[in-house]
Design a protein around this motif. Sequence first.
Motif, PDB file in Angstrom:
ATOM      1  N   LEU A  22       3.113 -14.620   0.983  1.00 18.40           N
ATOM      2  CA  LEU A  22       2.778 -13.742  -0.137  1.00 18.40           C
ATOM      3  C   LEU A  22       1.271 -13.670  -0.343  1.00 18.40           C
ATOM      4  O   LEU A  22       0.723 -12.609  -0.629  1.00 18.40           O
ATOM      5  CB  LEU A  22       3.457 -14.228  -1.420  1.00 18.40           C
ATOM      6  N   ILE A  23       0.613 -14.800  -0.192  1.00 21.76           N
ATOM      7  CA  ILE A  23      -0.839 -14.828  -0.329  1.00 21.76           C
ATOM      8  C   ILE A  23      -1.475 -13.913   0.714  1.00 21.76           C
ATOM      9  O   ILE A  23      -2.386 -13.155   0.410  1.00 21.76           O
ATOM     10  CB  ILE A  23      -1.370 -16.273  -0.224  1.00 21.76           C
ATOM     11  N   GLN A  24      -0.973 -13.978   1.942  1.00 25.45           N
ATOM     12  CA  GLN A  24      -1.475 -13.097   2.995  1.00 25.45           C
ATOM     13  C   GLN A  24      -1.256 -11.631   2.632  1.00 25.45           C
ATOM     14  O   GLN A  24      -2.122 -10.795   2.862  1.00 25.45           O
ATOM     15  CB  GLN A  24      -0.796 -13.404   4.338  1.00 25.45           C
ATOM     16  N   GLU A  25      -0.091 -11.318   2.060  1.00 25.20           N
ATOM     17  CA  GLU A  25       0.209  -9.936   1.686  1.00 25.20           C
ATOM     18  C   GLU A  25      -0.690  -9.473   0.548  1.00 25.20           C
ATOM     19  O   GLU A  25      -1.033  -8.295   0.473  1.00 25.20           O
ATOM     20  CB  GLU A  25       1.679  -9.785   1.321  1.00 25.20           C
ATOM     21  N   PHE A  26      -1.044 -10.384  -0.358  1.00 21.50           N
ATOM     22  CA  PHE A  26      -1.941  -9.998  -1.435  1.00 21.50           C
ATOM     23  C   PHE A  26      -3.357  -9.782  -0.903  1.00 21.50           C
ATOM     24  O   PHE A  26      -4.095  -8.963  -1.419  1.00 21.50           O
ATOM     25  CB  PHE A  26      -1.947 -11.035  -2.567  1.00 21.50           C
ATOM     26  N   ARG A  27      -3.735 -10.541   0.127  1.00 24.68           N
ATOM     27  CA  ARG A  27      -5.047 -10.327   0.748  1.00 24.68           C
ATOM     28  C   ARG A  27      -5.106  -8.978   1.441  1.00 24.68           C
ATOM     29  O   ARG A  27      -6.096  -8.272   1.377  1.00 24.68           O
ATOM     30  CB  ARG A  27      -5.330 -11.415   1.783  1.00 24.68           C
ATOM     31  N   LYS A  28      -4.036  -8.654   2.165  1.00 29.10           N
ATOM     32  CA  LYS A  28      -3.982  -7.396   2.909  1.00 29.10           C
ATOM     33  C   LYS A  28      -2.587  -6.804   2.740  1.00 29.10           C
ATOM     34  O   LYS A  28      -1.710  -6.982   3.590  1.00 29.10           O
ATOM     35  CB  LYS A  28      -4.278  -7.640   4.391  1.00 29.10           C
ATOM     36  N   PRO A  29      -2.384  -6.090   1.622  1.00 28.32           N
ATOM     37  CA  PRO A  29      -1.045  -5.546   1.358  1.00 28.32           C
ATOM     38  C   PRO A  29      -0.648  -4.498   2.390  1.00 28.32           C
ATOM     39  O   PRO A  29      -1.522  -3.842   2.960  1.00 28.32           O
ATOM     40  CB  PRO A  29      -1.177  -4.900  -0.021  1.00 28.32           C
ATOM     41  N   PRO A  30       0.666  -4.347   2.600  1.00 19.86           N
ATOM     42  CA  PRO A  30       1.128  -3.265   3.481  1.00 19.86           C
ATOM     43  C   PRO A  30       0.609  -1.923   2.960  1.00 19.86           C
ATOM     44  O   PRO A  30       0.427  -1.736   1.760  1.00 19.86           O
ATOM     45  CB  PRO A  30       2.655  -3.340   3.370  1.00 19.86           C
ATOM     46  N   ARG A  31       0.344  -1.010   3.861  1.00 22.39           N
ATOM     47  CA  ARG A  31      -0.232   0.285   3.498  1.00 22.39           C
ATOM     48  C   ARG A  31       0.577   1.002   2.418  1.00 22.39           C
ATOM     49  O   ARG A  31       0.002   1.588   1.508  1.00 22.39           O
ATOM     50  CB  ARG A  31      -0.355   1.161   4.740  1.00 22.39           C
ATOM     51  N   VAL A  32       1.889   0.942   2.492  1.00 22.11           N
ATOM     52  CA  VAL A  32       2.705   1.642   1.497  1.00 22.11           C
ATOM     53  C   VAL A  32       2.436   1.074   0.104  1.00 22.11           C
ATOM     54  O   VAL A  32       2.376   1.820  -0.866  1.00 22.11           O
ATOM     55  CB  VAL A  32       4.213   1.600   1.859  1.00 22.11           C
ATOM     56  N   ASN A  33       2.237  -0.242  -0.010  1.00 17.61           N
ATOM     57  CA  ASN A  33       1.928  -0.825  -1.318  1.00 17.61           C
ATOM     58  C   ASN A  33       0.581  -0.331  -1.832  1.00 17.61           C
ATOM     59  O   ASN A  33       0.415  -0.098  -3.022  1.00 17.61           O
ATOM     60  CB  ASN A  33       1.934  -2.357  -1.256  1.00 17.61           C
ATOM     61  N   LEU A  34      -0.395  -0.200  -0.935  1.00 19.21           N
ATOM     62  CA  LEU A  34      -1.705   0.303  -1.344  1.00 19.21           C
ATOM     63  C   LEU A  34      -1.628   1.749  -1.812  1.00 19.21           C
ATOM     64  O   LEU A  34      -2.262   2.133  -2.791  1.00 19.21           O
ATOM     65  CB  LEU A  34      -2.709   0.175  -0.192  1.00 19.21           C
ATOM     66  N   ILE A  35      -0.839   2.560  -1.118  1.00 19.46           N
ATOM     67  CA  ILE A  35      -0.678   3.965  -1.503  1.00 19.46           C
ATOM     68  C   ILE A  35      -0.014   4.056  -2.866  1.00 19.46           C
ATOM     69  O   ILE A  35      -0.467   4.796  -3.745  1.00 19.46           O
ATOM     70  CB  ILE A  35       0.121   4.733  -0.426  1.00 19.46           C
ATOM     71  N   GLN A  36       1.058   3.274  -3.073  1.00 26.25           N
ATOM     72  CA  GLN A  36       1.743   3.266  -4.374  1.00 26.25           C
ATOM     73  C   GLN A  36       0.793   2.793  -5.467  1.00 26.25           C
ATOM     74  O   GLN A  36       0.721   3.394  -6.540  1.00 26.25           O
ATOM     75  CB  GLN A  36       2.963   2.350  -4.338  1.00 26.25           C
ATOM     76  N   ARG A  37       0.075   1.698  -5.195  1.00 24.11           N
ATOM     77  CA  ARG A  37      -0.835   1.134  -6.193  1.00 24.11           C
ATOM     78  C   ARG A  37      -1.939   2.133  -6.542  1.00 24.11           C
ATOM     79  O   ARG A  37      -2.247   2.339  -7.719  1.00 24.11           O
ATOM     80  CB  ARG A  37      -1.432  -0.173  -5.675  1.00 24.11           C
ATOM     81  N   ASP A  38      -2.525   2.769  -5.532  1.00 25.71           N
ATOM     82  CA  ASP A  38      -3.578   3.759  -5.789  1.00 25.71           C
ATOM     83  C   ASP A  38      -3.047   4.912  -6.633  1.00 25.71           C
ATOM     84  O   ASP A  38      -3.726   5.383  -7.552  1.00 25.71           O
ATOM     85  CB  ASP A  38      -4.151   4.296  -4.477  1.00 25.71           C
ATOM     86  N   PHE A  39      -1.832   5.356  -6.339  1.00 24.91           N
ATOM     87  CA  PHE A  39      -1.242   6.462  -7.097  1.00 24.91           C
ATOM     88  C   PHE A  39      -1.006   6.047  -8.551  1.00 24.91           C
ATOM     89  O   PHE A  39      -1.432   6.738  -9.477  1.00 24.91           O
ATOM     90  CB  PHE A  39       0.071   6.932  -6.457  1.00 24.91           C
ATOM     91  N   VAL A  40      -0.322   4.914  -8.738  1.00 22.96           N
ATOM     92  CA  VAL A  40       0.011   4.467 -10.095  1.00 22.96           C
ATOM     93  C   VAL A  40      -1.259   4.179 -10.897  1.00 22.96           C
ATOM     94  O   VAL A  40      -1.391   4.588 -12.047  1.00 22.96           O
ATOM     95  CB  VAL A  40       0.944   3.241 -10.057  1.00 22.96           C
ATOM     96  N   PHE A  41      -2.214   3.493 -10.276  1.00 23.16           N
ATOM     97  CA  PHE A  41      -3.457   3.191 -10.985  1.00 23.16           C
ATOM     98  C   PHE A  41      -4.243   4.471 -11.274  1.00 23.16           C
ATOM     99  O   PHE A  41      -4.928   4.563 -12.290  1.00 23.16           O
ATOM    100  CB  PHE A  41      -4.300   2.198 -10.205  1.00 23.16           C
ATOM    101  N   GLY A  42      -4.144   5.452 -10.379  1.00 23.24           N
ATOM    102  CA  GLY A  42      -4.806   6.729 -10.627  1.00 23.24           C
ATOM    103  C   GLY A  42      -4.215   7.448 -11.829  1.00 23.24           C
ATOM    104  O   GLY A  42      -4.928   8.069 -12.615  1.00 23.24           O
ATOM    105  N   VAL A  43      -2.898   7.372 -11.976  1.00 23.97           N
ATOM    106  CA  VAL A  43      -2.218   8.009 -13.105  1.00 23.97           C
ATOM    107  C   VAL A  43      -2.484   7.235 -14.397  1.00 23.97           C
ATOM    108  O   VAL A  43      -2.817   7.815 -15.426  1.00 23.97           O
ATOM    109  CB  VAL A  43      -0.695   8.120 -12.839  1.00 23.97           C
ATOM    110  N   LEU A  44      -2.345   5.911 -14.347  1.00 23.18           N
ATOM    111  CA  LEU A  44      -2.516   5.091 -15.552  1.00 23.18           C
ATOM    112  C   LEU A  44      -3.979   4.915 -15.943  1.00 23.18           C
ATOM    113  O   LEU A  44      -4.299   4.782 -17.113  1.00 23.18           O
ATOM    114  CB  LEU A  44      -1.902   3.706 -15.347  1.00 23.18           C
ATOM    115  N   ASN A  45      -4.849   4.871 -14.943  1.00 23.89           N
ATOM    116  CA  ASN A  45      -6.278   4.651 -15.160  1.00 23.89           C
ATOM    117  C   ASN A  45      -6.529   3.442 -16.069  1.00 23.89           C
ATOM    118  O   ASN A  45      -7.145   3.576 -17.133  1.00 23.89           O
ATOM    119  CB  ASN A  45      -6.928   5.920 -15.722  1.00 23.89           C
ATOM    120  N   PRO A  46      -6.039   2.252 -15.664  1.00 24.36           N
ATOM    121  CA  PRO A  46      -6.178   1.070 -16.528  1.00 24.36           C
ATOM    122  C   PRO A  46      -7.637   0.660 -16.713  1.00 24.36           C
ATOM    123  O   PRO A  46      -8.447   0.775 -15.800  1.00 24.36           O
ATOM    124  CB  PRO A  46      -5.399  -0.003 -15.767  1.00 24.36           C
ATOM    125  N   LYS A  47      -7.937   0.197 -17.914  1.00 28.92           N
ATOM    126  CA  LYS A  47      -9.305  -0.196 -18.256  1.00 28.92           C
ATOM    127  C   LYS A  47      -9.354  -1.678 -18.624  1.00 28.92           C
ATOM    128  O   LYS A  47      -8.372  -2.242 -19.112  1.00 28.92           O
ATOM    129  CB  LYS A  47      -9.800   0.602 -19.467  1.00 28.92           C
TER     130      LYS A  47
END
Length: 96
Positions: A22-47
């Motif tokens: 899991l630590i390795q995955e958090f260091r370098k997440p699978p591409r699909v997780n990065l795409i999902q995270r970028d999308f969700v964070f783009g919509v939510l725009n957390p501060k």
Amino acid sequence: MTNNSQKNFFDSFARQQNPGKLIQEFRKPPRVNLIQRDFVFGVLNPKKGEKILELGAGIGLWSIPLLALGCDVTVVDISSVSLSLLKKMHEYSKKQ
């Protein structure tokens, strides 16, 4: 599924996770997780400092990056084992 069987299912799932992997995955997440995270964070725009409640937090796929951004995150999960693993992952991420 009843609440107890759901808890048992997710506890069992969390126990099977390999923290090192899991630590390795958090260091370098699978591409699909990065795409999902970028999308969700783009919509939510957390501060920084924003209060966020994550229900069904699991092992922290969303909450750990939100914490890294400086958000005030409260996590809830039916599995105490998952929450324990999330706490370990968060402690690790703070050291990076």
